[in-house]
Every structure is written in C-alpha cells, then in structure tokens.
Scaffold this active site. Sequence first.
Site, PDB file in Angstrom:
ATOM      1  N   ASN A  23       0.873  -1.182   0.000  1.00 40.78           N
ATOM      2  CA  ASN A  23       0.000   0.000   0.000  1.00 40.78           C
ATOM      3  C   ASN A  23       0.905   1.225   0.000  1.00 40.78           C
ATOM      4  OD1 ASN A  23       0.443   0.970   2.852  1.00 40.78           O
ATOM      5  ND2 ASN A  23      -0.338  -1.087   3.254  1.00 40.78           N
ATOM      6  N   ASP A  33       1.668  -8.866   1.374  1.00 40.66           N
ATOM      7  CA  ASP A  33       2.521  -7.849   2.004  1.00 40.66           C
ATOM      8  C   ASP A  33       2.920  -8.307   3.417  1.00 40.66           C
ATOM      9  OD1 ASP A  33       3.807  -5.429   2.403  1.00 40.66           O
ATOM     10  OD2 ASP A  33       1.977  -4.229   2.585  1.00 40.66           O
ATOM     11  N   THR A 121      -6.039  -8.234  -6.115  1.00 40.27           N
ATOM     12  CA  THR A 121      -7.184  -9.165  -6.137  1.00 40.27           C
ATOM     13  C   THR A 121      -7.560  -9.718  -4.759  1.00 40.27           C
ATOM     14  OG1 THR A 121      -5.895 -11.171  -6.591  1.00 40.27           O
ATOM     15  CG2 THR A 121      -6.613  -9.875  -8.494  1.00 40.27           C
TER      16      THR A 121
HETATM   17  N1  AR6 Z   1       2.064 -15.562  -2.007  1.00 38.35           N
HETATM   18  C1  AR6 Z   1       1.443 -15.245  -3.169  1.00 38.35           C
HETATM   19  N2  AR6 Z   1       0.236 -14.646  -3.227  1.00 38.35           N
HETATM   20  C2  AR6 Z   1      -0.385 -14.378  -2.051  1.00 38.35           C
HETATM   21  C3  AR6 Z   1       0.194 -14.665  -0.784  1.00 38.35           C
HETATM   22  C4  AR6 Z   1       1.483 -15.289  -0.795  1.00 38.35           C
HETATM   23  N3  AR6 Z   1       2.110 -15.599   0.336  1.00 38.35           N
HETATM   24  N4  AR6 Z   1      -0.676 -14.260   0.167  1.00 38.35           N
HETATM   25  C5  AR6 Z   1      -1.757 -13.748  -0.448  1.00 38.35           C
HETATM   26  N5  AR6 Z   1      -1.592 -13.820  -1.790  1.00 38.35           N
HETATM   27  P1  AR6 Z   1      -3.556  -8.956  -1.116  1.00 38.35           P
HETATM   28  P2  AR6 Z   1      -4.121  -6.426  -2.561  1.00 38.35           P
HETATM   29  C6  AR6 Z   1      -2.484 -13.376  -2.883  1.00 38.35           C
HETATM   30  O1  AR6 Z   1      -4.734  -8.765  -0.242  1.00 38.35           O
HETATM   31  O2  AR6 Z   1      -5.457  -6.925  -2.933  1.00 38.35           O
HETATM   32  C7  AR6 Z   1      -2.296  -5.509   2.191  1.00 38.35           C
HETATM   33  O3  AR6 Z   1      -2.786  -5.280   3.463  1.00 38.35           O
HETATM   34  C8  AR6 Z   1      -3.961 -13.298  -2.588  1.00 38.35           C
HETATM   35  O4  AR6 Z   1      -4.591 -14.557  -2.777  1.00 38.35           O
HETATM   36  O5  AR6 Z   1      -2.295  -9.421  -0.526  1.00 38.35           O
HETATM   37  O6  AR6 Z   1      -3.266  -5.811  -3.614  1.00 38.35           O
HETATM   38  C9  AR6 Z   1      -1.432  -4.376   1.669  1.00 38.35           C
HETATM   39  O7  AR6 Z   1      -0.677  -3.776   2.710  1.00 38.35           O
HETATM   40  C10 AR6 Z   1      -4.433 -12.294  -3.648  1.00 38.35           C
HETATM   41  O8  AR6 Z   1      -4.783 -12.984  -4.845  1.00 38.35           O
HETATM   42  O9  AR6 Z   1      -3.176  -7.563  -1.895  1.00 38.35           O
HETATM   43  C11 AR6 Z   1      -2.423  -3.427   1.110  1.00 38.35           C
HETATM   44  O10 AR6 Z   1      -2.991  -2.594   2.106  1.00 38.35           O
HETATM   45  C12 AR6 Z   1      -3.197 -11.455  -3.942  1.00 38.35           C
HETATM   46  O11 AR6 Z   1      -2.120 -12.065  -3.221  1.00 38.35           O
HETATM   47  C13 AR6 Z   1      -3.497  -4.338   0.552  1.00 38.35           C
HETATM   48  O12 AR6 Z   1      -3.385  -5.556   1.280  1.00 38.35           O
HETATM   49  C14 AR6 Z   1      -3.308 -10.011  -3.522  1.00 38.35           C
HETATM   50  O13 AR6 Z   1      -3.994  -9.933  -2.283  1.00 38.35           O
HETATM   51  C15 AR6 Z   1      -3.251  -4.658  -0.892  1.00 38.35           C
HETATM   52  O14 AR6 Z   1      -4.326  -5.406  -1.391  1.00 38.35           O
END
Ligand code: AR6
Length: 170
Positions: A23, A33, A121
């Site tokens: 973020n 993250d 996503t």
């Molecule tokens: N390895 C690969 N993909 C993953 C993992 C992992 N270990 N963990 C989750 N995913 P998100 P955003 C996938 O929520 O939507 C955070 O709080 C998950 O299934 O991580 O871009 C940040 O600080 C999903 O498909 O990121 C921001 O505030 C994808 O990663 C916010 O979330 C993205 O999900 C960003 O939201």
Amino acid sequence: MEIKLISGDITTLKVDAIVNAANSSLMGGGGVDGAIHRKGGSEILEACIKIRNKQGGCDTGQAVITTAGLLPAQYVIHTVGPVWQDGNHQEAKLLRSCYLESLRLAEAHSLKTVAFPNISTGVYRFPKPKAAEIAIQAVQEYARMYQTKIEEVTFVCFDQENFDLYNHLI
Ligand code: AR6
C-alpha cells in the site's frame, strides 16, 4: 522472455525479485505484504522507511525496490495496486501500470527473473478475471515493446480461482 505460471507462496521463490502488493504507506499490511515482511524480517521495513523519508511512500501504479532481507529472493519490488471501486476510477490503467513499472524497475537493476502475485485481487477487491487479463497482457506487451533482458516472469497464484483463470489465459 518466458512467462510461467505456478500456484503457491511467493515468499518461497528464489528469483531475482518478487513483487509485493503493497500500500502507499509502504509500512506493511496483510495478505502477501504481511507474509513478505513477516518472513523477510525487519531489514525490508527499514529499507521502506528510508524510501518513505525520501519520497513520502509510493503512489498507486508506481513501484519501488528494496532488499528481500531473509527471503530467498534477492530483491522485493513493492508496487501499489488500485483499490477497486466501480471500474470508473482508472483501476485498469493503474493495475497495468503496476506490472509495467515493476518490470521497468527490474530491468533498471539488471534483474533476470521476476515473480508477481495477483496484485489488487485480495483486500483491494479487483475482480479476478479482469485483473488476470490485464496482468498477462501487460507482461506480454512489455516483452514485445521493449528489448528486454528479463528472461523469466512467473505469475504466482495463491488461490485456486486465480490459478484457473491464469491457466486458461496463458
Ligand atoms: N504468495 C502469493 N500470493 C499471495 C500470498 C502469498 N504468500 N498471500 C496472499 N496472496 P492482497 P491487494 C495473494 O490482499 O489486494 C495488504 O494489506 C492473494 O490470494 O495481498 O493488492 C497491503 O498492505 C491475492 O490474490 O493484496 C495493502 O494494504 C493477492 O495475493 C493491501 O493488502 C493479492 O492480495 C493490498 O491489497
């Protein structure tokens, strides 16, 4: 440039750079993250704080690079995906920019292998089918438009729905 698809946890990959769905504060969070900061240790956050002090965080659609700390990868490229609202707030353009800017940054650091999660996503609720299309198109176009020295881009899908979508499209 070869495009690969795997399912799994991006923090386990031994590539030149893994991309983080961060973020704009760069101070960590949940999802991928959270996993990156947890497993990579404090060195990543310290590097993010330095960037924050210098340029005040990272805008949506942009990317910054830090050490990967204790992770097997060499670097983490932190990019900030758009929060999905209704599709009329430049979400598609900004998501595409995340992929392009991350690749440009990898290129600028002479990196050869890069892995992406499915940016926006999760918590940011970008519809997965549309996000998958944008991600794959952006990477393919990057490879076509530039004489890239990046050898391999891996899409890492953590959930089955994303894996199935990517598998269908690639
Ligand atoms: N390895 C690969 N993909 C993953 C993992 C992992 N270990 N963990 C989750 N995913 P998100 P955003 C996938 O929520 O939507 C955070 O709080 C998950 O299934 O991580 O871009 C940040 O600080 C999903 O498909 O990121 C921001 O505030 C994808 O990663 C916010 O979330 C993205 O999900 C960003 O939201």
